[in-house]
Every structure is written in structure tokens, then in C-alpha cells.
Design a protein around this motif. Structure first.
Motif, mmCIF file in Angstrom:
data_model
loop_
_atom_site.group_PDB
_atom_site.id
_atom_site.type_symbol
_atom_site.label_atom_id
_atom_site.label_comp_id
_atom_site.label_asym_id
_atom_site.label_seq_id
_atom_site.Cartn_x
_atom_site.Cartn_y
_atom_site.Cartn_z
ATOM 1 N N UNK A 119 0.852 -1.189 0.000
ATOM 2 C CA UNK A 119 0.000 0.000 0.000
ATOM 3 C C UNK A 119 0.888 1.239 0.000
ATOM 4 N N UNK A 120 0.532 2.230 -0.791
ATOM 5 C CA UNK A 120 1.380 3.409 -0.906
ATOM 6 C C UNK A 120 1.515 4.163 0.420
ATOM 7 N N UNK A 121 0.532 4.006 1.327
ATOM 8 C CA UNK A 121 0.619 4.690 2.620
ATOM 9 C C UNK A 121 1.826 4.239 3.430
ATOM 10 N N UNK A 122 2.261 2.994 3.210
ATOM 11 C CA UNK A 122 3.389 2.475 3.988
ATOM 12 C C UNK A 122 4.676 3.238 3.705
ATOM 13 N N UNK A 123 4.784 3.811 2.515
ATOM 14 C CA UNK A 123 6.002 4.537 2.165
ATOM 15 C C UNK A 123 6.107 5.880 2.865
ATOM 16 N N UNK A 135 9.972 -0.277 -3.129
ATOM 17 C CA UNK A 135 8.939 -1.264 -3.469
ATOM 18 C C UNK A 135 7.900 -0.684 -4.419
ATOM 19 N N UNK A 136 7.029 -1.534 -4.920
ATOM 20 C CA UNK A 136 5.956 -1.132 -5.830
ATOM 21 C C UNK A 136 4.739 -0.788 -4.988
ATOM 22 N N UNK A 137 4.238 0.435 -5.117
ATOM 23 C CA UNK A 137 3.113 0.867 -4.289
ATOM 24 C C UNK A 137 1.824 0.953 -5.099
ATOM 25 N N UNK A 138 0.722 0.627 -4.443
ATOM 26 C CA UNK A 138 -0.607 0.728 -5.061
ATOM 27 C C UNK A 138 -1.528 1.484 -4.117
ATOM 28 N N UNK A 139 -2.518 2.174 -4.684
ATOM 29 C CA UNK A 139 -3.425 2.987 -3.874
ATOM 30 C C UNK A 139 -4.593 2.188 -3.323
ATOM 31 N N UNK A 140 -4.963 1.112 -4.002
ATOM 32 C CA UNK A 140 -6.142 0.304 -3.680
ATOM 33 C C UNK A 140 -7.444 1.093 -3.799
ATOM 34 N N UNK A 141 -7.389 2.174 -4.560
ATOM 35 C CA UNK A 141 -8.601 2.948 -4.843
ATOM 36 C C UNK A 141 -9.164 2.604 -6.211
#
Length: 263
Positions: A119-123, A135-141
Motif C-alpha cells: 500500500x502506498x501509505x506504507x512509504x 517497493x511497488x506501491x498501489x493505492x487500492x482505490x
């Protein structure tokens, strides 16, 4: 760097690894949390400048040892399946706890250099975010945008020699629900032309917290399982391969839970 402990196909925590200090402190969760924070801070200055895989693996191995020091018992199997593939792979596993983003790095290195899909929030998490900025981040939106992000960035990472670890579930869960286990890992492996290695994981030793999800209780006496399945080449649309991955994970979880009930 190569951890001798993981040189064989399997690893089982030897008896007596729990530290006396942990027992003297009545197995208080705070002992584990403080040591976890110490590891994060110890390597943080390196991480914020650019974390190399050797250092990341060492930090991961430190976390592995802390878990054992606090009474965690590991049972790792299938490491020969990781070693038999010379190049990068896509690891696809279920997701139960934070252990899955901390421990696997040291288990598969130096055989595989990995990045996670997160999840992009982790960054943006203070201190911890420095460790996962590569890492590869995703928004999950937006599932469509997340798919594009993973396929494009994942293919680039794989082309550079890195393997990718994907947890297709939307969130951590002790239950494995096939209907919530998407085929993103299979799609990435097909696009990049690499095999998938299924990962069956049982990491509920570190539970999810009620107030702070990342700092839940430690369940003493619960065995932590990591098992890597046979590499799977993706053919056609990958539907059959996706079913094989889910069957591997589900079968192992059922087996481990049955064994727990007998002890």
C-alpha cells in the motif's frame, strides 16, 4: 551474505531459543516491540540514503532472531524450490501479519533479491517508510490503476533482476478466502515471462492489534510456517495456474491447523 541457517531445504527453530529476559518480563509484548523499534532505527540512516539488499537482508534476519528470542517457532520448507530457479520469480502468498514483510527477505536472500507490492501509505510511515521506498506501491482505490502500476513497475523490477512478492488479498486476514485472492501475481508473471512460486504462510504468532493494527499480541506456542511451492510456469490465460496457487495455500493452512489441534 548467506545465512547458514537457511542453507537446507527446511529450517525448524531449535528448542530453547527463547531468551531468559523475555521470560523474566512475563513475556510482555513491549519487550518485542522495543526490540523491533531498535532494529528499525539501527538501519534507518542507511535506509533513507538508499537501502542495499545486503543491509535489508541483515535487518530482516535481526527481526527473525527477535521473533525466536520471544518464543516464536519457525518451520520453513521448500527452499530448494526457490533455489532451483536461476532468475527472478513472482512470489504469491496469503497475508496474515506484518511478519510477511519483515522475515522473507532474509529467507530468500542471497538466492533472490526481492521487492514487495505494498500500500502506498506504507512509504510515508515515519522511519519504516525508508525501508520500502524501493517497493511497488498501489493505492487500492482503482483496481485498473493498481493493475497497470504493478504490471509496468513489476516488469521493470524483474528486468533488473529482482523478484516480486505479492499478497493478492486486500488486507491481512487469518482466514484464506479464495474469492478475495486476485490473480495479479499470475498476470505479472505472464507479462514478465517468469515463473510463480506459491508461498503458503501462517504467521498469526503476531496478531493484529485492536487499537494499533501493526502491534497486536504475540500468541506463544503458535508455530510460524513459511512454505514455498514448486515453481509454476504460466501458460495461456493463467486461470489453471491461479487455481493451483490457491489450492497449495489452502491445503497447507488446513494441514497446519489440524496439526495445531493435535498438540
Amino acid at each position: 551474505m548467506k545465512h547458514v541457517a537457511f542453507a537446507a531445504d527446511t529450517y525448524i527453530t531449535p528448542p530453547g531459543r527463547e531468551k531468559l529476559m523475555h521470560r523474566l518480563l512475563f513475556r510482555c509484548r513491549m519487550y518485542y516491540v522495543l526490540r523491533f523499534i531498535f532494529v528499525v532505527l539501527r538501519y534507518w540512516n542507511i535506509a533513507r540514503k538508499g537501502l542495499d539488499h545486503v543491509t535489508w537482508s541483515q535487518a530482516s534476519f535481526d527481526m527473525f532472531k527477535i521473533v525466536e528470542d520471544c518464543g516464536g517457532r519457525f518451520h520453513i520448507a521448500g527452499l530448494d524450490n526457490v533455489r532451483k530457479v536461476g532468475g527472478p520469480v513472482v512470489f504469491v502468498g496469503n497475508h496474515m501479519s506484518m511478519l510477511e514483510t519483515q522475515v522473507p527477505i532474509s529467507i530468500v536472500f542471497p538466492y533472490k533479491k526481492v521487492v514487495f507490492v505494498i500500500k502506498e501509505q506504507l512509504q510515508t510511515v515515519p522511519f519504516f517508510g525508508a525501508y520500502v521506498k524501493q517497493c511497488i506501491s498501489v493505492s487500492r482505490k482503482s483496481p485498473a490503476e493498481d493493475l497497470k502500476q504493478v504490471l509496468v513497475q513489476g516488469s521493470e523490477k524483474i528486468a533488473s533482476g529482482r523478484s516480486v512478492i505479492i499478497f493478492p488479498q486486500a488486507t491481512r486476514s487469518v482466514e484464506f478466502l479464495p474469492e478475495k485472492f486476485n490473480s495479479l501475481g499470475v498476470k505479472l508473471a505472464k507479462r514478465a515471462g517468469v515463473p510463480v512460486i506459491p508461498m503458503a504462510l501462517k504467521t498469526d504468532f503476531w496478531g493484529n492489534g485492536r487499537l494499533i493494527k501493526d502491534f497486536g499480541p504475540l500468541h506463544q506456542g503458535t508455530t510460524i510456517h513459511f512454505e514455498f511451492g514448486e515453481p509454476i510456469e504460466i501458460k495461456g490465460q493463467g486461470r489453471e495456474e491461479h487455481e493451483r496457487i490457491m489450492a497449495f495455500i489452502q491445503t497447507r493452512l488446513e494441514q497446519w491447523r489440524a496439526e495445531e489441534k493435535q498438540t
